[in-house]
Write an enzyme that holds these catalytic residues in place. Structure first.
Site, PDB file in Angstrom:
ATOM      1  N   TYR A   2     -32.496 -92.433  85.048  1.00 20.46           N
ATOM      2  CA  TYR A   2     -31.069 -92.110  84.954  1.00 20.46           C
ATOM      3  C   TYR A   2     -30.792 -90.600  84.909  1.00 20.46           C
ATOM      4  CZ  TYR A   2     -32.796 -92.929  80.233  1.00 20.46           C
ATOM      5  OH  TYR A   2     -33.569 -92.964  79.111  1.00 20.46           O
TER       6      TYR A   2
ATOM      7  N   GLY B 268     -44.921 -99.203  90.600  1.00 18.35           N
ATOM      8  CA  GLY B 268     -45.392 -98.950  89.240  1.00 18.35           C
ATOM      9  C   GLY B 268     -45.709-100.245  88.520  1.00 18.35           C
TER      10      GLY B 268
ATOM     11  N   LYS C 150     -43.150-100.239  70.943  1.00 14.34           N
ATOM     12  CA  LYS C 150     -42.665-101.481  71.569  1.00 14.34           C
ATOM     13  C   LYS C 150     -43.683-102.622  71.511  1.00 14.34           C
ATOM     14  CE  LYS C 150     -39.252 -99.832  74.901  1.00 14.34           C
ATOM     15  NZ  LYS C 150     -38.828 -99.995  76.294  1.00 14.34           N
TER      16      LYS C 150
ATOM     17  N   ALA D 161     -41.938-100.815  81.920  1.00 17.00           N
ATOM     18  CA  ALA D 161     -40.655-101.192  82.519  1.00 17.00           C
ATOM     19  C   ALA D 161     -40.857-102.180  83.662  1.00 17.00           C
ATOM     20  CB  ALA D 161     -39.924 -99.952  83.008  1.00 17.00           C
TER      21      ALA D 161
ATOM     22  N   GLY E  47     -46.195-100.293  84.855  1.00 21.13           N
ATOM     23  CA  GLY E  47     -46.177 -99.965  83.433  1.00 21.13           C
ATOM     24  C   GLY E  47     -45.274-100.910  82.655  1.00 21.13           C
TER      25      GLY E  47
ATOM     26  N   ASP F  72     -34.305-105.365  77.831  1.00 22.05           N
ATOM     27  CA  ASP F  72     -34.425-104.620  79.101  1.00 22.05           C
ATOM     28  C   ASP F  72     -34.247-105.538  80.318  1.00 22.05           C
ATOM     29  OD1 ASP F  72     -34.736-102.040  78.214  1.00 22.05           O
ATOM     30  OD2 ASP F  72     -36.925-102.140  78.122  1.00 22.05           O
TER      31      ASP F  72
ATOM     32  N   SER G  42     -33.386 -89.549  72.635  1.00 15.32           N
ATOM     33  CA  SER G  42     -32.786 -90.883  72.832  1.00 15.32           C
ATOM     34  C   SER G  42     -31.276 -90.797  73.087  1.00 15.32           C
ATOM     35  CB  SER G  42     -33.037 -91.755  71.599  1.00 15.32           C
ATOM     36  OG  SER G  42     -32.344 -92.981  71.753  1.00 15.32           O
ATOM     37  N   LEU G  43     -30.824 -91.581  74.060  1.00 14.79           N
ATOM     38  CA  LEU G  43     -29.394 -91.628  74.361  1.00 14.79           C
ATOM     39  C   LEU G  43     -28.712 -92.785  73.627  1.00 14.79           C
ATOM     40  CD1 LEU G  43     -29.704 -90.962  78.199  1.00 14.79           C
ATOM     41  CD2 LEU G  43     -28.953 -89.351  76.437  1.00 14.79           C
ATOM     42  N   SER G  44     -29.502 -93.606  72.942  1.00 15.06           N
ATOM     43  CA  SER G  44     -28.935 -94.781  72.272  1.00 15.06           C
ATOM     44  C   SER G  44     -27.876 -94.416  71.218  1.00 15.06           C
ATOM     45  CB  SER G  44     -30.054 -95.620  71.649  1.00 15.06           C
ATOM     46  OG  SER G  44     -30.854 -96.145  72.675  1.00 15.06           O
TER      47      SER G  44
HETATM   48  P1  NAP Z   1     -45.009 -96.386  81.799  1.00 16.50           P
HETATM   49  O1  NAP Z   1     -45.299 -97.599  80.979  1.00 16.50           O
HETATM   50  O2  NAP Z   1     -45.664 -95.097  81.476  1.00 16.50           O
HETATM   51  O3  NAP Z   1     -45.345 -96.775  83.335  1.00 16.50           O
HETATM   52  C1  NAP Z   1     -45.205 -95.855  84.383  1.00 16.50           C
HETATM   53  C2  NAP Z   1     -45.826 -96.429  85.647  1.00 16.50           C
HETATM   54  O4  NAP Z   1     -45.648 -95.463  86.678  1.00 16.50           O
HETATM   55  C3  NAP Z   1     -47.329 -96.695  85.546  1.00 16.50           C
HETATM   56  O5  NAP Z   1     -47.664 -97.820  86.312  1.00 16.50           O
HETATM   57  C4  NAP Z   1     -47.925 -95.430  86.172  1.00 16.50           C
HETATM   58  O6  NAP Z   1     -49.183 -95.642  86.789  1.00 16.50           O
HETATM   59  C5  NAP Z   1     -46.914 -95.163  87.264  1.00 16.50           C
HETATM   60  N1  NAP Z   1     -46.953 -93.765  87.692  1.00 16.50           N
HETATM   61  C6  NAP Z   1     -46.680 -92.679  86.962  1.00 16.50           C
HETATM   62  N2  NAP Z   1     -46.814 -91.564  87.716  1.00 16.50           N
HETATM   63  C7  NAP Z   1     -47.207 -91.982  88.970  1.00 16.50           C
HETATM   64  C8  NAP Z   1     -47.523 -91.315  90.185  1.00 16.50           C
HETATM   65  N3  NAP Z   1     -47.445 -89.992  90.292  1.00 16.50           N
HETATM   66  N4  NAP Z   1     -47.884 -92.081  91.249  1.00 16.50           N
HETATM   67  C9  NAP Z   1     -47.937 -93.425  91.161  1.00 16.50           C
HETATM   68  N5  NAP Z   1     -47.660 -94.109  90.013  1.00 16.50           N
HETATM   69  C10 NAP Z   1     -47.294 -93.393  88.943  1.00 16.50           C
HETATM   70  O7  NAP Z   1     -43.443 -96.060  81.810  1.00 16.50           O
HETATM   71  P2  NAP Z   1     -42.252 -97.129  81.711  1.00 16.50           P
HETATM   72  O8  NAP Z   1     -41.878 -97.325  80.298  1.00 16.50           O
HETATM   73  O9  NAP Z   1     -42.640 -98.282  82.543  1.00 16.50           O
HETATM   74  O10 NAP Z   1     -41.044 -96.304  82.373  1.00 16.50           O
HETATM   75  C11 NAP Z   1     -41.033 -96.007  83.738  1.00 16.50           C
HETATM   76  C12 NAP Z   1     -39.717 -95.357  84.139  1.00 16.50           C
HETATM   77  O11 NAP Z   1     -38.639 -96.262  83.910  1.00 16.50           O
HETATM   78  C13 NAP Z   1     -39.386 -94.096  83.344  1.00 16.50           C
HETATM   79  O12 NAP Z   1     -38.832 -93.150  84.213  1.00 16.50           O
HETATM   80  C14 NAP Z   1     -38.350 -94.557  82.347  1.00 16.50           C
HETATM   81  O13 NAP Z   1     -37.454 -93.525  81.976  1.00 16.50           O
HETATM   82  C15 NAP Z   1     -37.623 -95.621  83.161  1.00 16.50           C
HETATM   83  N6  NAP Z   1     -36.965 -96.632  82.310  1.00 16.50           N
HETATM   84  C16 NAP Z   1     -35.623 -96.748  82.392  1.00 16.50           C
HETATM   85  C17 NAP Z   1     -34.974 -97.691  81.621  1.00 16.50           C
HETATM   86  C18 NAP Z   1     -33.474 -97.821  81.705  1.00 16.50           C
HETATM   87  O14 NAP Z   1     -32.875 -98.424  80.809  1.00 16.50           O
HETATM   88  N7  NAP Z   1     -32.867 -97.339  82.749  1.00 16.50           N
HETATM   89  C19 NAP Z   1     -35.708 -98.532  80.771  1.00 16.50           C
HETATM   90  C20 NAP Z   1     -37.102 -98.396  80.734  1.00 16.50           C
HETATM   91  C21 NAP Z   1     -37.724 -97.429  81.515  1.00 16.50           C
HETATM   92  P3  NAP Z   1     -50.548 -95.559  85.946  1.00 16.50           P
HETATM   93  O15 NAP Z   1     -50.492 -96.688  84.968  1.00 16.50           O
HETATM   94  O16 NAP Z   1     -51.580 -95.723  86.993  1.00 16.50           O
HETATM   95  O17 NAP Z   1     -50.543 -94.232  85.267  1.00 16.50           O
END
Ligand code: NAP
Length: 298
Positions: free
Chosen positions: A242, A132, A72, A136, A134, A108, A21-23
């Site tokens: 990031y 995506g 979460k 986020a 998921g 977020d 965590s970077l927090s």
């Molecule tokens: P998550 O809930 O695991 O969701 C990831 C999504 O990406 C899912 O829809 C997944 O599809 C899809 N995915 C993963 N690998 C894939 C691939 N090879 N091809 C196509 N789709 C793919 O993760 P999350 O929490 O949403 O986070 C996603 C990203 O956002 C991460 O990199 C995280 O570090 C970043 N993030 C950044 C911040 C910030 O403050 N900057 C905040 C939150 C998240 P499936 O469901 O089909 O597996």
């Protein structure tokens, strides 16, 4: 940093694993800058221990906490109250201690839209393509609705998950475009294969909310150079990732003449909103940003 004394108060982040965590970096920089009698620590908390930990934190007067994977969603039934925004997203990333119990919200969305709001644009003619579906992506949908974007298209690789994602927004209303009256959140979902035909337009906000391209897979991009080159240069590419800075996706977008935003600002701004909630004073955002950027590039 002020010395730790008998009166030093505690903030923190719970998750499992939590060592990455970077927090703590961001929040302790802010605490130091303001000379506050606080410390922010990372606590590894297993799912089985979550309720016990919350009771214990309340008992020792912990002021507030960030919440990350895998808690979460599962933390929600343990809280006394959550904001309508956290309810719509179905996830809480910030909690604070009150006499009625723990309350929670999701910062977020504010973090995601912060660099977009700063651009001062009218987003009503912008189409958003979110890669995506998921956790986020839910904050991105809520944020784009709040901005008043013209259309919100979500792309995923799994038809069943996409259908579930779409139906989860069906009865949700959130404020839009500065107007406090909640409006229905309208989205379209598409399979990944439709990407190259559907995002072939100008004035697009293209958001990567997948982990594709995240360290150590730094050569990967969620979309190909050829597809990116067909998007108009008036468009904007936003990667929530990031590390690395920039990602391959943002490099390709920049080469195609697009403006780019990486995930650092979202991370800083979601932390700043939480900090202000806990400490009831403006967060020193520039110090938080510089400390994070310096840490990531070290
Ligand atoms: P998550 O809930 O695991 O969701 C990831 C999504 O990406 C899912 O829809 C997944 O599809 C899809 N995915 C993963 N690998 C894939 C691939 N090879 N091809 C196509 N789709 C793919 O993760 P999350 O929490 O949403 O986070 C996603 C990203 O956002 C991460 O990199 C995280 O570090 C970043 N993030 C950044 C911040 C910030 O403050 N900057 C905040 C939150 C998240 P499936 O469901 O089909 O597996």
């Amino acid at each position: 940093m002020p010395q730790i004394t008998g009166t030093t108060k505690l903030l923190g982040v719970i998750g499992n694993p939590i060592g990455h965590s970077l927090s703590p970096i961001i929040h302790n920089a802010a605490i130091e800058q303001l000379g506050l009698d606080y410390r922010y620590l990372a606590f590894p908390v297993s799912s089985a221990d979550l309720a016990t930990v919350l009771d214990g934190f309340a008992a020792i007067g912990l002021v507030g906490c960030s919440v990350t994977i895998p808690h979460k969603q599962t933390i929600i039934p343990l809280l006394a109250e959550i904001t309508p925004l956290a309810k719509a997203i179905g996830a809480v990333n910030t909690i604070w201690n009150t006499p009625e119990g723990w309350k929670g919200t999701n910062t977020d969305v504010a973090g995601f839209i912060s660099p977009l709001v700063a651009m001062g644009r009218d987003w009503s003619k912008t189409t958003v393509a979110i890669l995506g579906n998921g956790g986020a992506a839910r904050a991105v949908v809520a944020g784009c609705h709040q901005l008043g974007c013209g259309a919100i298209d979500v792309f995923g690789r799994d038809a069943a998950k996409l259908a579930k994602f779409k139906s989860s927004w069906q009865d949700i209303k959130l404020p839009m475009n500065g107007n406090e009256t909640p409006m229905p959140v309208t989205i379209q979902t598409h399979l990944w294969d439709e990407l190259s035909t559907l995002i072939n337009q100008d004035n697009l906000l293209l958001v990567n909310s997948t982990p594709i391209g995240m360290y150590p897979q730094i050569e990967d991009s969620p979309i190909s150079a050829a597809t990116i080159e067909r998007i108009g240069a008036n468009s904007l590419a936003y990667d929530l990732i990031y590390t690395p800075r920039p990602t391959r996706f943002l490099q390709l977008a920049k080469n195609a003449g697009m403006m780019t935003i990486d995930g650092t600002e979202m991370l800083v701004q979601q932390g700043a909103v939480a900090f202000e909630l806990w400490l009831q004073q403006p967060a020193p955002i520039e110090i938080m940003r510089q400390t994070l950027i310096q840490y990531l590039s070290s």
